[in-house]
Design a protein around this motif. Structure first.
Motif, short mmCIF file in Angstrom:
data_model
loop_
_atom_site.label_atom_id
_atom_site.label_comp_id
_atom_site.label_asym_id
_atom_site.label_seq_id
_atom_site.Cartn_x
_atom_site.Cartn_y
_atom_site.Cartn_z
N TYR A 102 42.34 53.22 34.26
CA TYR A 102 43.44 52.54 34.96
C TYR A 102 44.66 52.43 34.04
O TYR A 102 44.55 52.06 32.87
N SER A 121 43.32 44.15 34.34
CA SER A 121 44.61 44.84 34.21
C SER A 121 45.55 44.49 35.36
O SER A 121 46.73 44.16 35.15
N LYS A 122 45.03 44.52 36.58
CA LYS A 122 45.86 44.23 37.75
C LYS A 122 46.27 42.76 37.78
O LYS A 122 47.41 42.43 38.16
N ASP A 160 37.81 54.48 37.11
CA ASP A 160 38.52 53.21 37.02
C ASP A 160 38.71 52.74 35.59
O ASP A 160 39.56 51.89 35.32
N LYS A 161 37.96 53.29 34.64
CA LYS A 161 38.17 52.95 33.23
C LYS A 161 39.50 53.50 32.72
O LYS A 161 39.99 53.09 31.67
N TYR A 173 45.08 48.44 29.07
CA TYR A 173 44.96 49.88 29.34
C TYR A 173 44.30 50.49 28.11
O TYR A 173 44.56 50.06 26.99
N HIS A 187 39.45 47.40 32.36
CA HIS A 187 38.76 46.67 33.42
C HIS A 187 39.82 46.39 34.48
O HIS A 187 40.66 45.50 34.31
N PRO A 188 39.85 47.16 35.58
CA PRO A 188 40.96 47.09 36.53
C PRO A 188 41.28 45.69 37.05
O PRO A 188 42.45 45.37 37.28
N TYR A 189 40.26 44.86 37.24
CA TYR A 189 40.53 43.51 37.75
C TYR A 189 41.40 42.73 36.77
O TYR A 189 42.36 42.06 37.16
#
Length: 209
Positions: free
Chosen positions: A165, A88-89, A162-163, A76, A84-86
């Motif tokens: 996230y 992070s998730k 999305d940055k 985060y 980078h959401p991918y």
């Protein structure tokens, strides 16, 4: 002590450290180092490889008291590059599946500022700039939607793109030369953010175990 961006010592790579993905144990503390990029953008393939490394090797820290994950790219971030959401998730999925593995916190850099986040009981630290330059987010041209209104941010933030996230997990961010110090005590861990210019503790975060 979790040194800041580009503070690697000796012959270690400032971004990747010793190897692409590896585990290191120091007494009763285990560290998982993962690597998902060199420069930007982040490679989803490297994210998948790093996550597989964690899944395949989490057993290595079975006997330790505390586990930390270290990665150069942020999970985060309130900084210039952002999340980078991918990645992070993917890391969130791993952490949620391993709540019994004593993973205390995640340390990272790449964005040149200090930031603290907390999701569930785990902390996430952009550890601060001790060996690089500060990216002045209050003067950035990286889109007005992510420009800081001052030299610090506090509390949950409203995500714009999305940055951003994970902004609901945000605690504090500062633009200063700092490092994050880790104090392990009986029944708790205390994380201190030290202002390197004034050599004072700016704030401490207590994690009850």
């Amino acid at each position: 002590m979790a040194m800041g961006n580009h503070d690697a010592r000796g012959k270690f790579d400032q971004v990747m450290q010793r190897d692409v993905n590896f585990y290191q144990q120091v007494r009763n503390v285990g560290f998982y180092f993962i690597f998902i990029q060199k420069g930007t953008p982040v490679s989803d393939k490297k994210v998948d490889i790093a996550m597989q490394f964690l899944r395949d090797n989490i057993h290595l820290s079975a006997g330790v008291e505390h586990v930390f994950i270290v990665v150069h790219y942020p999970v985060y971030s309130t900084g210039y590059f952002g999340a980078h959401p991918y990645f992070s998730k993917s890391l969130e999925v791993f952490l949620d599946a391993n709540t019994d593995k004593k993973i205390r916190s995640v340390f990272y850099g790449h964005d040149h500022n200090f930031a603290a986040f907390q999701r569930n009981k785990q902390y996430f630290f952009d550890t601060g700039v001790g060996g690089g330059h500060i990216t002045m987010m209050n003067k950035t041209k990286n889109g007005k939607e992510r420009k800081w209104p001052s030299d610090s941010l506090h509390g949950p933030l409203v995500p714009i793109n999305d940055k951003c996230y994970g902004y609901e997990h945000h605690l504090d961010s500062w633009l200063l030369y700092s490092r994050t110090e880790v104090e392990i005590a009986a029944g708790k861990i205390v994380y201190h953010v030290r202002d390197l210019v004034r050599d004072t503790i700016l704030k401490s975060y207590e994690q009850i175990l």
